[in-house]
Design an enzyme around this catalytic site. Sequence first.
Site, short mmCIF file in Angstrom:
data_model
loop_
_atom_site.label_atom_id
_atom_site.label_comp_id
_atom_site.label_asym_id
_atom_site.label_seq_id
_atom_site.Cartn_x
_atom_site.Cartn_y
_atom_site.Cartn_z
N CYS A 51 -40.69 1.89 -40.40
CA CYS A 51 -41.35 2.77 -40.29
C CYS A 51 -42.07 3.94 -40.73
CB CYS A 51 -41.84 2.68 -38.51
SG CYS A 51 -42.93 3.18 -38.05
N GLY A 52 -43.06 3.81 -41.55
CA GLY A 52 -43.97 5.56 -42.13
C GLY A 52 -44.91 5.81 -41.24
N HIS A 53 -44.51 5.09 -40.57
CA HIS A 53 -45.68 6.91 -40.20
C HIS A 53 -44.44 7.36 -38.71
CE1 HIS A 53 -49.50 5.02 -40.32
NE2 HIS A 53 -49.86 3.76 -39.86
N CYS A 54 -42.92 6.84 -38.56
CA CYS A 54 -42.40 7.62 -37.76
C CYS A 54 -41.50 8.46 -38.89
CB CYS A 54 -41.19 6.75 -37.38
SG CYS A 54 -42.21 5.39 -36.49
#
Lengths: 525, 504
Positions: B50-53
């Site tokens: 997950c890029g946001h994580c």
Amino acid sequence: DPERAAARGDTFSALTSVARALAPERRLLGLLRRYLRGEEARLRDLTRFYDKVLSLHEDSTTPVANPLLAFTLIKRLQSDWRNVVHSLEASENIRALKDGYEKVEQDLPAFEDLEGAARALMRLQDVYMLNVKGLARGVFQRVTGSAITDLYSPKRLFSLTGDDCFQVGKVAYDMGDYYHAIPWLEEAVSLFRGSYGEWKTEDEASLEDALDHLAFAYFRAGNVSCALSLSREFLLYSPDNKRMARNVLKYERLLAESPNHVVAEAVIQRPNIPHLQTRDTYEGLCQTLGSQPTLYQIPSLYCSYETNSNAYLLLQPIRKEVIHLEPYIALYHDFVSDSEAQKIRELAEPWLQRSVVASGEKQLQVEYRISKSAWLKDTVDPKLVTLNHRIAALTGLDVRPPYAEYLQVVNYGIGGHYEPHFDHATSPSSPLYRMKSGNRVATFMIYLSSVEAGGATAFIYANLSVPVVRNAALFWWNLHRSGEGDSDTLHAGCPVLVGDKWVANKWIHEYGQEFRRPCSSSPED
Amino acid sequence: QEQGARSPSEEPPEEEIPKEDGILVLSRHTLGLALREHPALLVEFYAPWCGHCQALAPEYSKAAAVLAAESMVVTLAKVDGPAQRELAEEFGVTEYPTLKFFRNGNRTHPEEYTGPRDAEGIAEWLRRRVGPSAMRLEDEAAAQALIGGRDLVVIGFFQDLQDEDVATFLALAQDALDMTFGLTDRPRLFQQFGLTKDTVVLFKKFDEGRADFPVDEELGLDLGDLSRFLVTHSMRLVTEFNSQTSAKIFAARILNHLLLFVNQTLAAHRELLAGFGEAAPRFRGQVLFVVVDVAADNEHVLQYFGLKAEAAPTLRLVNLETTKKYAPVDGGPVTAASITAFCHAVLNGQVKPYLLSQEIPPDWDQRPVKTLVGKNFEQVAFDETKNVFVKFYAPWCTHCKEMAPAWEALAEKYQDHEDIIIAELDATANELDAFAVHGFPTLKYFPAGPGRKVIEYKSTRDLETFSKFLDNGGVLPTEEPPEEPAAPFPEPPANSTMGSKEEL
């Protein structure tokens, strides 16, 4: 001034720069008018002298026996005629004109601009399948077989001259692009034939020049018989040209040796641009007059008033049109007002520079992006702060720096375009990561003007194009929720056929959006 | 032998919990231990892909470092959701990142993290939960210092700090990050501020300067009531509408908004603000007074109310729940008295909401597609002798424009059917009493006969399918199910403007 000289070569890449070029020509007009008045006065004086002397000769009753007349005759022949013939006034007039021109010259477009503008016309010709004969007459027509489609009909037709067409053809000729050179040189020859014998000071080329280049272009294209007939026509006008006479002999010999050349005429192929693998799809979408015609039939595509449950928009919902679902593309009508759009254009204009693309680790000027752009910080005007709030309210994303880039304002030039590309970075070494706020998660693009024809935004794999809607904003997600790039967002700015296209881009980055658009359970989403 | 020692293999040995960048790395085996050892535990559920994580990770680590430097008794941890599927399911995690706050080892009711995404925001959110969320005040000097520090200061006056009401007060203070909170039980401070019983006081640097919320002696302190009180009274009596204030305006959840449209560049208009402000206090909590400057960037608001800038000065009242709009009947001057009278009239139901309507065109029924407007819609659509198929459109909507030829063709096809009418209505300029239109194009079928029936058309928008629908009396044949059975657009949820949270 090398910096200024470099800037001169980019006039064609933004219409606002082209418009700015009107000013030096107005100065040139002033110079020419002054020159003409000086020359008219000079010629009036010469006419006066001519009439005076002629009247003396026509009066046959006046004998030279009159000592006064005899004296003036001798004086004219010894002094007056020498002053008339060697008058400095003519050279002073032309000197003033040349000096004035040299002062303006630094503000004039460079030769690269002429090349760029000519290539722009060829780009429009290709993408919109425009007929060159029509272009020469000032109309924008697509001709496929016997079907003629008017893409744009100007109120006042503006025709090109033979010299105009020759210059376009010669740019193509010098690039070895005979596919484009031949139709433009054909038009040049045709127009020059019609006006043969007329002299135009401003023309650089002549019928002979056009015939010469066209003959050789046909030869290189494999059409020897056309080359031969054109060369023979050339000799009708310039019988003493030995080089052309030798060419005629060569062409005759070639035809004698290979009679099949007449029927083996190869159809010349349009130059293929290796990096544009989606050319046919891209150009088909650019030719579409508006969105895909059957989009309206899909019930899941709709318009509505959108607040995004945001407080700021409850009293001013924004008109939303869902254009596509995967990838998600929405058009927000009247996102900015006329005054806001004008303000943004005015703020950006003094800072416009040739647009670049992120290629590897560098930022380059390229043929496949023709425009000028400027970056506007929020702090330059309160209107930009309001605009950012509106974007944040509508998208639910954080658009403050560094989570989003400054507003990039773009003005497109002649045939201005941006061939298919992604807005998001596709490799870790991209300069987009210098902001240290991740990749471009979404694009918010505002149309700041309308155009008469062309300029649509084409989504290649989504198979749709969105025409320019003044004051509307186009929004799409560049990344999947997982952060992976969405390759279906490959898109292009179609060449502007007619009109002055301005857009403003707000690119929103990944950081700051973790809780606003989180990842779902699946990496594929 | 039944009393023999337990075999060591029956119970697995407790694992040491690994750490990364100051963050505990938990699994389903170690979460229980972490909950026992760490009374305040914030857990991030993440996915490695997950890029946001990945973007959140440095802020999360930084928050842990900040709190550790302050010796705060709070621990930050993370769980790989896809790898620890049982944990993700146990806590109902469907998105990444998701943050949950566990207190005192309570595994069954973690608190959802609702704070900001940056390190300082995470740290402050946690400070309010593990440290004091309100400052203990012992004397007047401390109280005045607190009051002078910010625009909005809330002080709880409680005679017994062990009372349940104090816990309620502190719970609210945990989330109201935009206010400063104080707490006291000192009789001298009660006397200093003129209080004789438990009260929550809001001190503010505008309007009345202070608002008191007495605690009900029998019912005690209600969190929702106190929250609404603070939101309502932290608003200025009159708020100018702009992007900064709009969030506060609507967070108050006051349904009625009275808008005064003025041109602030004109002195005559600015003079009206005094009367507007004078009328506001008596409607606090019922009507929110908002000034909309037509000379600022508010074109969209004017458009929404069907107004032009030249109409200023004028009043409009809007109810956010029903979205109905009310206008003063007379064109009299805007004064405190007329404003008060107008508000009372609307609240008492004496003023009818106004609905936008165009004028009926003289040739509305002369062409194949009939032109409906607000004023003739009822009599045409609900004509019991006609089957009426209406397209509700927006003139700016491209889908509606492109659909127009098919609609024209449909109307021409059924022009000779005396009992069938094909019509269209610009739903952006004509509001209807019968129902609201939320999407464009909306296609509704009004069958002949009594009962004011309405059938929503949700299938493909093409001539052939339209014809089948009409020929079948408003039903599509079952052998050809609709290609897109889903609703064409989302219906707004009831009370969508209210949000789901009862508290701040």
